[in-house]
Design a protein around this motif. Structure first.
Motif, PDB file in Angstrom:
ATOM      1  N   ARG A 124      -0.686  -3.872  -8.171  1.00 27.91           N
ATOM      2  CA  ARG A 124      -0.982  -5.131  -7.478  1.00 27.91           C
ATOM      3  C   ARG A 124       0.120  -5.551  -6.516  1.00 27.91           C
ATOM      4  NH1 ARG A 124      -6.318  -5.287  -7.652  1.00 27.91           N
ATOM      5  NH2 ARG A 124      -7.162  -5.490  -9.767  1.00 27.91           N
ATOM      6  N   ASN A 125       1.360  -5.184  -6.818  1.00 23.92           N
ATOM      7  CA  ASN A 125       2.483  -5.622  -5.980  1.00 23.92           C
ATOM      8  C   ASN A 125       3.397  -4.464  -5.618  1.00 23.92           C
ATOM      9  OD1 ASN A 125       2.029  -8.617  -5.943  1.00 23.92           O
ATOM     10  ND2 ASN A 125       2.177  -8.308  -8.158  1.00 23.92           N
ATOM     11  N   GLY A 126       2.801  -3.315  -5.308  1.00 26.06           N
ATOM     12  CA  GLY A 126       3.589  -2.170  -4.878  1.00 26.06           C
ATOM     13  C   GLY A 126       4.283  -1.463  -6.027  1.00 26.06           C
ATOM     14  N   TRP A 127       5.193  -0.559  -5.683  1.00 22.42           N
ATOM     15  CA  TRP A 127       5.814   0.312  -6.671  1.00 22.42           C
ATOM     16  C   TRP A 127       6.622  -0.397  -7.751  1.00 22.42           C
ATOM     17  CZ3 TRP A 127       3.641   4.661  -7.265  1.00 22.42           C
ATOM     18  CH2 TRP A 127       3.024   5.290  -6.175  1.00 22.42           C
ATOM     19  N   PRO A 128       7.224  -1.566  -7.505  1.00 20.95           N
ATOM     20  CA  PRO A 128       7.952  -2.215  -8.601  1.00 20.95           C
ATOM     21  C   PRO A 128       7.044  -2.686  -9.734  1.00 20.95           C
ATOM     22  CG  PRO A 128       8.720  -3.013  -6.471  1.00 20.95           C
ATOM     23  CD  PRO A 128       7.480  -2.228  -6.210  1.00 20.95           C
ATOM     24  N   SER A 129       5.746  -2.820  -9.455  1.00 15.87           N
ATOM     25  CA  SER A 129       4.822  -3.305 -10.480  1.00 15.87           C
ATOM     26  C   SER A 129       4.148  -2.129 -11.188  1.00 15.87           C
ATOM     27  CB  SER A 129       3.762  -4.215  -9.857  1.00 15.87           C
ATOM     28  OG  SER A 129       3.017  -3.519  -8.878  1.00 15.87           O
ATOM     29  N   PRO A 130       3.734  -2.319 -12.447  1.00 15.31           N
ATOM     30  CA  PRO A 130       3.112  -1.225 -13.183  1.00 15.31           C
ATOM     31  C   PRO A 130       1.690  -0.952 -12.701  1.00 15.31           C
ATOM     32  CG  PRO A 130       3.049  -3.235 -14.485  1.00 15.31           C
ATOM     33  CD  PRO A 130       3.874  -3.545 -13.262  1.00 15.31           C
ATOM     34  N   VAL A 131       1.161   0.175 -13.131  1.00 17.17           N
ATOM     35  CA  VAL A 131      -0.238   0.486 -12.872  1.00 17.17           C
ATOM     36  C   VAL A 131      -1.109  -0.637 -13.438  1.00 17.17           C
ATOM     37  CG1 VAL A 131      -2.125   2.016 -13.590  1.00 17.17           C
ATOM     38  CG2 VAL A 131       0.030   2.979 -12.760  1.00 17.17           C
ATOM     39  N   ASP A 132      -2.114  -1.037 -12.664  1.00 18.42           N
ATOM     40  CA  ASP A 132      -3.020  -2.097 -13.060  1.00 18.42           C
ATOM     41  C   ASP A 132      -4.306  -1.476 -13.615  1.00 18.42           C
ATOM     42  OD1 ASP A 132      -5.464  -3.971 -12.151  1.00 18.42           O
ATOM     43  OD2 ASP A 132      -3.700  -5.217 -12.540  1.00 18.42           O
ATOM     44  N   VAL A 133      -4.620  -1.794 -14.864  1.00 18.38           N
ATOM     45  CA  VAL A 133      -5.769  -1.185 -15.532  1.00 18.38           C
ATOM     46  C   VAL A 133      -7.061  -1.450 -14.777  1.00 18.38           C
ATOM     47  CG1 VAL A 133      -7.157  -1.179 -17.642  1.00 18.38           C
ATOM     48  CG2 VAL A 133      -4.672  -1.287 -17.796  1.00 18.38           C
ATOM     49  N   ALA A 134      -7.257  -2.691 -14.358  1.00 16.23           N
ATOM     50  CA  ALA A 134      -8.491  -3.044 -13.662  1.00 16.23           C
ATOM     51  C   ALA A 134      -8.632  -2.290 -12.345  1.00 16.23           C
ATOM     52  CB  ALA A 134      -8.549  -4.553 -13.429  1.00 16.23           C
ATOM     53  N   ALA A 135      -7.524  -2.116 -11.645  1.00 16.15           N
ATOM     54  CA  ALA A 135      -7.569  -1.389 -10.370  1.00 16.15           C
ATOM     55  C   ALA A 135      -7.928   0.078 -10.588  1.00 16.15           C
ATOM     56  CB  ALA A 135      -6.238  -1.506  -9.649  1.00 16.15           C
ATOM     57  N   VAL A 136      -7.362   0.681 -11.627  1.00 18.66           N
ATOM     58  CA  VAL A 136      -7.723   2.073 -11.942  1.00 18.66           C
ATOM     59  C   VAL A 136      -9.211   2.162 -12.267  1.00 18.66           C
ATOM     60  CG1 VAL A 136      -7.349   4.019 -13.507  1.00 18.66           C
ATOM     61  CG2 VAL A 136      -5.407   2.619 -12.774  1.00 18.66           C
ATOM     62  N   ARG A 137      -9.705   1.206 -13.037  1.00 19.81           N
ATOM     63  CA  ARG A 137     -11.124   1.209 -13.408  1.00 19.81           C
ATOM     64  C   ARG A 137     -11.997   1.109 -12.160  1.00 19.81           C
ATOM     65  NH1 ARG A 137     -10.863  -2.529 -17.226  1.00 19.81           N
ATOM     66  NH2 ARG A 137     -10.423  -0.949 -18.816  1.00 19.81           N
ATOM     67  N   GLU A 138     -11.596   0.271 -11.223  1.00 16.57           N
ATOM     68  CA  GLU A 138     -12.371   0.143  -9.983  1.00 16.57           C
ATOM     69  C   GLU A 138     -12.421   1.459  -9.222  1.00 16.57           C
ATOM     70  OE1 GLU A 138     -10.403  -2.955  -7.875  1.00 16.57           O
ATOM     71  OE2 GLU A 138     -10.997  -4.531  -9.297  1.00 16.57           O
ATOM     72  N   TRP A 139     -11.277   2.157  -9.156  1.00 14.38           N
ATOM     73  CA  TRP A 139     -11.244   3.446  -8.470  1.00 14.38           C
ATOM     74  C   TRP A 139     -12.079   4.497  -9.212  1.00 14.38           C
ATOM     75  CZ3 TRP A 139      -9.644   5.324  -3.869  1.00 14.38           C
ATOM     76  CH2 TRP A 139      -8.934   4.440  -3.048  1.00 14.38           C
ATOM     77  N   ALA A 140     -11.975   4.490 -10.522  1.00 11.83           N
ATOM     78  CA  ALA A 140     -12.759   5.455 -11.304  1.00 11.83           C
ATOM     79  C   ALA A 140     -14.258   5.248 -11.079  1.00 11.83           C
ATOM     80  CB  ALA A 140     -12.423   5.334 -12.789  1.00 11.83           C
ATOM     81  N   GLU A 141     -14.679   4.012 -11.072  1.00 11.69           N
ATOM     82  CA  GLU A 141     -16.097   3.715 -10.828  1.00 11.69           C
ATOM     83  C   GLU A 141     -16.507   4.092  -9.408  1.00 11.69           C
ATOM     84  OE1 GLU A 141     -16.300  -0.396 -11.809  1.00 11.69           O
ATOM     85  OE2 GLU A 141     -16.304  -0.046 -13.988  1.00 11.69           O
ATOM     86  N   ARG A 142     -15.577   3.882  -8.482  1.00 13.67           N
ATOM     87  CA  ARG A 142     -15.874   4.144  -7.071  1.00 13.67           C
ATOM     88  C   ARG A 142     -16.093   5.633  -6.825  1.00 13.67           C
ATOM     89  NH1 ARG A 142     -11.620   1.683  -5.189  1.00 13.67           N
ATOM     90  NH2 ARG A 142     -12.735  -0.272  -4.917  1.00 13.67           N
ATOM     91  N   ILE A 143     -15.270   6.473  -7.419  1.00 16.81           N
ATOM     92  CA  ILE A 143     -15.382   7.900  -7.107  1.00 16.81           C
ATOM     93  C   ILE A 143     -16.401   8.618  -7.989  1.00 16.81           C
ATOM     94  CG2 ILE A 143     -12.970   7.919  -6.378  1.00 16.81           C
ATOM     95  CD1 ILE A 143     -12.431   9.750  -8.817  1.00 16.81           C
TER      96      ILE A 143
END
Length: 225
Positions: free
Chosen positions: A204-223
């Motif tokens: 959500r806020n670039g490399w200093p922030s951790p992987v965002d679970v919801a964002a990964v889920r959105e990408w997984a659903e998208r592809i």
């Protein structure tokens, strides 16, 4: 990956990223250190921590410095041996000669340490003099995946090269990443791309922030949708 199976690879910097990426539906991780230099070799302890935190396949970066020269091959081989001993089973690397050809000698030297383990040739191919010819060389080297944006400037500028690579029916699987945007996925899928690689796009806020679970889920659903 098969021609019909979609794959989402997420860049992880440590165990927390690995756990979050797996929870979000990632299929594989690329483990690196120091994204300020586009990803360098992680420590042995980080490798152990990540492998303990996830049961996803983890491809570990072998890269000692920014750029695409192999540098000190003895040091790289020693790093590879240490990471194999730490449990690493898959790797990522990519080296070019001064003439922007695949550095076959460097790759072969490192492959001796990997002893048949799977590996990705990373975005060095985007700076190769002839990416399509480089792909042929990588096929001969036994590479199973090529990570490419099609251009040093990112996916948006590399679509034509990516489409040519995606039409290949032999050789390494194509994994698209490097400035990949959500709106490009549909076009890439329509062109035959089945592998997608994301890093900052799932933070959500670039490399200093951790992987965002919801964002990964959105990408997984998208592809995979």
């Amino acid at each position: 990956m098969s021609s019909k199976t979609a794959l989402l690879e997420v860049i992880a910097l440590g165990a927390e990223d690995a756990e979050r990426a797996q929870e979000g539906g990632a299929d594989r991780l690329e483990l690196v250190a120091n994204m300020a230099k586009d990803g360098l070799t992680p420590s042995e302890q980080t490798v152990r921590d990540v492998l303990a935190a996830t049961d996803l396949p983890v491809r570990v970066m072998l890269r000692a410095a920014d750029g695409f020269a192999a540098g000190d091959l003895d040091a790289l081989r020693a790093d590879a041996a240490r990471l194999v001993a730490a449990g690493a089973r898959e790797f990522v690397f990519g080296f070019l000669t001064d003439g922007n050809e695949v550095d076959v000698d460097a790759c072969r030297a490192l492959l001796k340490e990997l002893d048949g383990r799977a590996w990705t040739f990373h975005r060095a191919i985007d700076r190769a003099r002839d990416p399509l010819a480089a792909y042929d060389v990588l096929t001969e080297l036994g590479c199973d995946t090529v990570l490419a944006a099609g251009s040093p400037h990112g996916v948006g500028r590399g679509l034509s090269v990516l489409q040519q690579l995606a039409r290949r029916t032999d050789g390494p699987a194509l994994l698209v990443g490097g400035g990949l945007r959500a709106q490009q996925v549909h076009l890439l899928r329509a062109g035959g791309v089945r592998g997608f690689h994301v890093g900052s796009a799932v933070r959500r806020n670039g490399w200093p922030s951790p992987v965002d679970v919801a964002a990964v889920r959105e990408w997984a659903e998208r592809i995979k949708g």
